[in-house]
Structure formats: C-alpha cells, structure tokens
Design an enzyme around this catalytic site. Structure first.
Site, PDB file in Angstrom:
ATOM      1  N   GLY A  25       0.826  -1.159  -0.219  1.00 30.88           N
ATOM      2  CA  GLY A  25      -0.001  -0.008   0.041  1.00 30.88           C
ATOM      3  C   GLY A  25       0.726   1.192  -0.044  1.00 30.88           C
ATOM      4  O   GLY A  25       0.420   2.318   0.571  1.00 30.88           O
ATOM      5  N   SER A  56       1.973   3.113  -2.336  1.00 31.25           N
ATOM      6  CA  SER A  56       1.789   4.116  -3.496  1.00 31.25           C
ATOM      7  C   SER A  56       1.019   5.528  -3.461  1.00 31.25           C
ATOM      8  O   SER A  56       1.227   6.369  -4.082  1.00 31.25           O
ATOM      9  CB  SER A  56       1.072   3.235  -4.566  1.00 31.25           C
ATOM     10  OG  SER A  56      -0.380   3.329  -4.228  1.00 31.25           O
ATOM     11  N   ASN A  81       1.459  -2.316   5.294  1.00 28.16           N
ATOM     12  CA  ASN A  81       0.647  -1.199   5.547  1.00 28.16           C
ATOM     13  C   ASN A  81      -0.949  -0.932   4.545  1.00 28.16           C
ATOM     14  O   ASN A  81      -1.516  -0.429   4.983  1.00 28.16           O
ATOM     15  CB  ASN A  81       1.493   0.043   4.965  1.00 28.16           C
ATOM     16  CG  ASN A  81       0.574   1.245   4.723  1.00 28.16           C
ATOM     17  OD1 ASN A  81       0.181   2.021   5.801  1.00 28.16           O
ATOM     18  ND2 ASN A  81       0.381   1.699   3.639  1.00 28.16           N
ATOM     19  N   SER A 136      -3.914   0.787  13.846  1.00 25.92           N
ATOM     20  CA  SER A 136      -4.756   2.087  13.906  1.00 25.92           C
ATOM     21  C   SER A 136      -5.127   2.403  15.124  1.00 25.92           C
ATOM     22  O   SER A 136      -5.328   1.476  16.026  1.00 25.92           O
ATOM     23  CB  SER A 136      -5.936   2.173  12.964  1.00 25.92           C
ATOM     24  OG  SER A 136      -6.779   3.043  12.897  1.00 25.92           O
ATOM     25  N   TYR A 167     -13.388  -2.733   9.688  1.00 24.68           N
ATOM     26  CA  TYR A 167     -12.193  -1.941   9.736  1.00 24.68           C
ATOM     27  C   TYR A 167     -11.403  -2.006  11.012  1.00 24.68           C
ATOM     28  O   TYR A 167     -10.103  -2.540  11.453  1.00 24.68           O
ATOM     29  CB  TYR A 167     -12.273  -0.606   9.701  1.00 24.68           C
ATOM     30  CG  TYR A 167     -10.933   0.269   9.221  1.00 24.68           C
ATOM     31  CD1 TYR A 167      -9.942   0.026   8.327  1.00 24.68           C
ATOM     32  CD2 TYR A 167     -10.626   1.093  10.327  1.00 24.68           C
ATOM     33  CE1 TYR A 167      -8.848   0.714   8.112  1.00 24.68           C
ATOM     34  CE2 TYR A 167      -9.575   1.821  10.095  1.00 24.68           C
ATOM     35  CZ  TYR A 167      -8.443   1.671   9.152  1.00 24.68           C
ATOM     36  OH  TYR A 167      -7.525   2.537   9.145  1.00 24.68           O
ATOM     37  N   LYS A 219      -7.934  -4.200  12.328  1.00 26.88           N
ATOM     38  CA  LYS A 219      -6.787  -3.182  12.706  1.00 26.88           C
ATOM     39  C   LYS A 219      -6.737  -3.787  14.189  1.00 26.88           C
ATOM     40  O   LYS A 219      -5.572  -4.083  14.675  1.00 26.88           O
ATOM     41  CB  LYS A 219      -7.030  -1.902  12.750  1.00 26.88           C
ATOM     42  CG  LYS A 219      -7.450  -1.342  11.293  1.00 26.88           C
ATOM     43  CD  LYS A 219      -5.796  -1.443  10.690  1.00 26.88           C
ATOM     44  CE  LYS A 219      -5.672  -0.510   9.471  1.00 26.88           C
ATOM     45  NZ  LYS A 219      -4.425  -0.834   8.808  1.00 26.88           N
ATOM     46  N   ASN A 255      -9.120   9.286   3.840  1.00 26.09           N
ATOM     47  CA  ASN A 255     -10.343  10.043   4.873  1.00 26.09           C
ATOM     48  C   ASN A 255     -10.533  11.224   4.100  1.00 26.09           C
ATOM     49  O   ASN A 255     -11.067  12.294   4.859  1.00 26.09           O
ATOM     50  CB  ASN A 255      -9.551  10.088   6.311  1.00 26.09           C
ATOM     51  CG  ASN A 255      -8.286  10.722   6.470  1.00 26.09           C
ATOM     52  OD1 ASN A 255      -8.096  11.759   5.515  1.00 26.09           O
ATOM     53  ND2 ASN A 255      -7.457  10.216   7.214  1.00 26.09           N
TER      54      ASN A 255
END
Length: 251
Positions: A13, A15, A90, A143, A156, A160, A194
C-alpha cells in the site's frame, strides 16, 4: 539519524498516503524501496516521485489478499534487490456501514485486504528472512481505532485490532530468527482514505479538539518513524506498539 544503506524495504500500500510517506522516510535513510500495491499506474507514479528524490525504488503490482500474488511479488523483489530486510505491512481499506446493516461481502472485503493480506505478506517475507538467516524487521500498521472503536467501522476496527495480535505473535515467534516485529498505531493523518471525512467540518473539529497537539498529522511526519522501526541496530526493540497520534488515545 538512521542509516539504512544496503538494505531493502517493502511497503505494501505504498503508492500513496501514509505508505508513500513511510517509503520516502526509508529511502531518505538509504534503503532501496519496493512499492507493492494493486494499481500499476499509481505504483509507477509513486516510484517516479521517490526516484526524483534520489531513491532507488521499484514498483511491484501485488494484490496482498492473493497468496500466489504475494509469493510472486516476494520473489520478484528478491530477484531485483537480492533480499528483503524490512517489510512495512501497510495495505488497508475501509468501508463504512452501520453494524446492523453491514453485509457479509463488505465484512469479507475489508478483512481480506487488511487482515488476510497482512498475514500473507508477513508470512511470505518472513519465510524469506528465515531462509536467508540474516534477520530483519517487520512493521505491522494498525490504527488508533484498535484502541477506541468507531461507529460504522466494525470490519475496519476488527481487522486493525487483529493486526495488533498478529504483530505481537510474530514478535514472539520470530525473535529466535532475529526478526523483529513492531506495531505502528498512527492517529488521524491527512490521506486520500479519509478525504470524505475531512470534508465534514464538524468531524474535523471534533477530532482536532480531542487531539492535544490540535491538528492532524501529515504522511511526512512518519518519515523518521519508519526509518527508526526498520533500523537493524535496534535488536532489542520488538513486540512494541508505537503510537504516533498527537496524544489522541491518552486525552
């Protein structure tokens, strides 16, 4: 200042957002960087950005939730750079839905990337590290939602929270192979994930008011955090939850 010259780091992740920020930090400390993410075009753009800053970087298109794809990406990275010394797991997605209305497909989609993908990536890279016999560093990105929960974020938050348990277990099980594993717990950070939340001024104000430093983080503030967690000299630092949240979880 950490010195990662001669080492290779994989960032899933990587990028955009927090992942790309950590990639810059690892590269700035001297590491060669492999960006693993699903979109080849975004990967290429991230690599171009890293190279423009003087980094040695490559992109490897990879769906972290696909076991065969992860094995291929690991081998491709090893073929290119000779080894993987650090993994920053990540990659993650979020899909907001009220718990009473969430369907199983949404639940599975989030857990496939966030939990299954991290398991598969850590396993493939750890197998390489064990076989190589030179140790290594793994960073599992969780997180703050693993600490406090979040409305509409059952999948989520579960994923996490599960990553904290996975990271602790890897720290214990892989220590005999000189592989360290720490869990990074970032707070509210300005990323594309977000963007919609940041368009709600009431939400932004509420988060900011609860954060002692009275602002959100930017991905650039994780440059040195990533380099620190990857530093092979920190041989006794493992199994730690590194919270970088501006004081949010203690306020």
């Amino acid at each position: 200042m950490q010195d990662l010259h001669g080492l290779t780091a994989v960032i899933t992740g990587g990028s955009s957002g927090l992942g790309l920020g950590m990639a810059h930090g690892l590269a700035r400390a001297g590491a060669k960087v492999a960006i693993w993410a699903r979109d080849p075009d975004r990967n290429a753009a991230a690599v171009a950005e890293l190279r423009s800053a003087g980094a040695e970087a490559v992109s490897v298109a990879c769906d972290s939730g696909d076991a065969a794809d992860v094995v291929r990406a690991t081998q491709e990275t090893v073929d290119r750079f000779g080894a993987v010394d650090c993994l920053v797991a990540n990659a993650g997605i979020a899909s907001a839905a009220p718990f009473l209305e969430m369907d199983l497909a949404t639940w599975h989609r989030v857990l496939r990337t966030n939990l299954d993908g991290t398991f598969l990536t850590c396993q493939a890279v750890a197998r390489h590290m064990v076989e190589r016999g030179a140790g290594g560093a793994i960073v599992v990105v969780s997180s703050t939602i693993a600490r406090y929960g979040g409305a509409g974020q059952a999948a989520y938050a579960t994923s996490k929270t599960g990553l904290v348990g996975l990271g602790r277990t890897l720290a214990v099980e892989l220590a005999r192979h000189r592989i360290r594993c720490n869990i990074l717990i970032p707070g509210w950070t300005e990323t594309a994930m977000n963007t919609s939340l940041r368009e709600d001024q009431r939400f932004v104000s509420a988060v900011t008011a609860r954060t002692p430093v009275r602002r959100w983080a930017t991905p650039e503030e994780f440059h040195d955090v990533a380099a620190f967690l990857a530093d092979p000299r920190l041989t006794f630092h493992t199994g730690n939850e590194v919270v970088v949240d501006g004081g949010y979880t203690v306020f």
